[in-house]
Design a protein around this motif. Structure first.
Motif, PDB file in Angstrom:
ATOM      1  N   GLN A  72      -2.315  -3.495 -15.332  1.00  0.00           N
ATOM      2  CA  GLN A  72      -2.805  -2.623 -16.157  1.00  0.00           C
ATOM      3  C   GLN A  72      -2.036  -1.514 -16.323  1.00  0.00           C
ATOM      4  OE1 GLN A  72      -7.052  -1.675 -15.543  1.00  0.00           O
ATOM      5  NE2 GLN A  72      -7.408  -3.653 -15.233  1.00  0.00           N
ATOM      6  N   SER A  75      -1.182   2.234 -14.254  1.00  0.00           N
ATOM      7  CA  SER A  75      -2.023   2.035 -12.986  1.00  0.00           C
ATOM      8  C   SER A  75      -0.888   2.071 -11.787  1.00  0.00           C
ATOM      9  CB  SER A  75      -2.752   0.621 -13.013  1.00  0.00           C
ATOM     10  OG  SER A  75      -1.863  -0.458 -12.915  1.00  0.00           O
ATOM     11  N   THR A  77       0.781   3.444  -8.688  1.00  0.00           N
ATOM     12  CA  THR A  77       0.442   4.485  -8.207  1.00  0.00           C
ATOM     13  C   THR A  77       1.770   4.619  -6.725  1.00  0.00           C
ATOM     14  OG1 THR A  77      -1.679   4.334  -8.527  1.00  0.00           O
ATOM     15  CG2 THR A  77      -1.242   5.561  -6.764  1.00  0.00           C
ATOM     16  N   SER A 194      -0.950  -1.215  -7.596  1.00  0.00           N
ATOM     17  CA  SER A 194      -1.664  -1.169  -9.055  1.00  0.00           C
ATOM     18  C   SER A 194      -2.598  -2.166  -9.175  1.00  0.00           C
ATOM     19  CB  SER A 194      -0.068  -1.850  -9.779  1.00  0.00           C
ATOM     20  OG  SER A 194       0.318  -3.012  -9.421  1.00  0.00           O
ATOM     21  N   VAL A 195      -3.137  -1.957 -10.398  1.00  0.00           N
ATOM     22  CA  VAL A 195      -4.307  -2.708 -10.776  1.00  0.00           C
ATOM     23  C   VAL A 195      -4.031  -3.853 -11.593  1.00  0.00           C
ATOM     24  CG1 VAL A 195      -6.834  -2.528 -11.809  1.00  0.00           C
ATOM     25  CG2 VAL A 195      -5.803  -0.663 -10.761  1.00  0.00           C
ATOM     26  N   GLN A 206      -8.789   1.517  -8.897  1.00  0.00           N
ATOM     27  CA  GLN A 206      -7.825   2.652  -9.069  1.00  0.00           C
ATOM     28  C   GLN A 206      -8.343   3.642  -8.032  1.00  0.00           C
ATOM     29  OE1 GLN A 206      -4.985   2.826 -11.889  1.00  0.00           O
ATOM     30  NE2 GLN A 206      -4.687   3.894 -10.063  1.00  0.00           N
TER      31      GLN A 206
END
Length: 230
Positions: A72, A75, A77, A194-195, A206
């Protein structure tokens, strides 16, 4: 109760033995279902359509999957850097790994060194052996596993030195951490979360990734030699 399915690098296995109860206390309505794999395997599983909500993997894997459209937008991180090191059995005199030359001589003197062909640390180690000019000698006696925890090869007698990310070495009980590769040879494995595009619970996923950046979580990560990337 909902559930988050997370494909995670082996690196976080040891810290999450402590962290998962903390998550349950804060989020009793969201269960965590972890599947632990090397990042290379995570990339293969995502590409094959394995159902999951989030991944924690190397930044290289994240970049690959992002470019292929599996993640996504926005997303990703940043999480931690994970140093690579060595382990031996308890009671063994720790070998000298204080300098690049000492590492080279220790590897040449070892009966067998264990590393993981599918893990980020093992992929780097294979290149390091070439850099040190000892690839043929060490590989001829090496104990190379496809995936999993290399320190297990100490207990079964296959190897007398195991190389992996220190947090992964610590997943195996009754081993002795020798230390991290010296600075000139060290290349920490950088992890991010990540998503996935296919997640049915993206908001919770998230939230989980943001929680991994909190001081409470990092205090546990730091016990395993992990350092911040954020």
């Amino acid at each position: 109760m909902s559930q988050l399915t997370i494909l995670s690098a082996l690196t976080l296995g040891a810290p999450f033995a402590q962290l998962e109860p903390k998550w349950r206390t804060l989020n009793p309505d969201i269960a965590l279902d972890f599947h632990w794999h090397p990042s290379t395997v995570i990339a293969q599983q995502v590409a094959a359509g394995v159902a999951a909500d989030a991944i924690v993997a190397t930044i290289e894997t994240q970049a690959q999957l992002e470019s292929e459209g599996f993640l996504q937008a926005d997303s990703v991180t940043d999480l931690v850097d994970s140093p690579i090191g060595f382990a031996v059995l308890p009671g063994v005199t720790p070998p000298d790994i204080s300098t690049p030359e000492a590492v080279k001589q220790t590897l040449l003197a070892a009966r067998s060194v264990a590393w993981s062909a599918g893990g980020a640390s093992g992929i780097y180690f294979a290149e390091l052996l070439k850099q040190l000019g000892i690839d043929a000698e060490v590989r001829a006696r090496g104990t190379i596993i496809r995936a999993g925890y290399t320190a297990e090869q100490l207990h079964n007698g296959a190897a007398d030195i195991a190389l992996q990310q220190i947090s992964e070495l610590l997943m195996v009980p009754n081993i002795q951490i020798v230390g991290a590769l010296p600075a000139p040879l060290q290349q920490p494995v950088s992890l991010a979360g990540s998503v996935l595009q296919t997640s049915d619970n993206a908001v919770a996923a998230q939230r989980f990734l943001h929680w991994l950046q909190t001081p409470e979580v990092f205090a546990v990560f730091s016990q395993y030699g992990l350092t911040k990337r954020y």
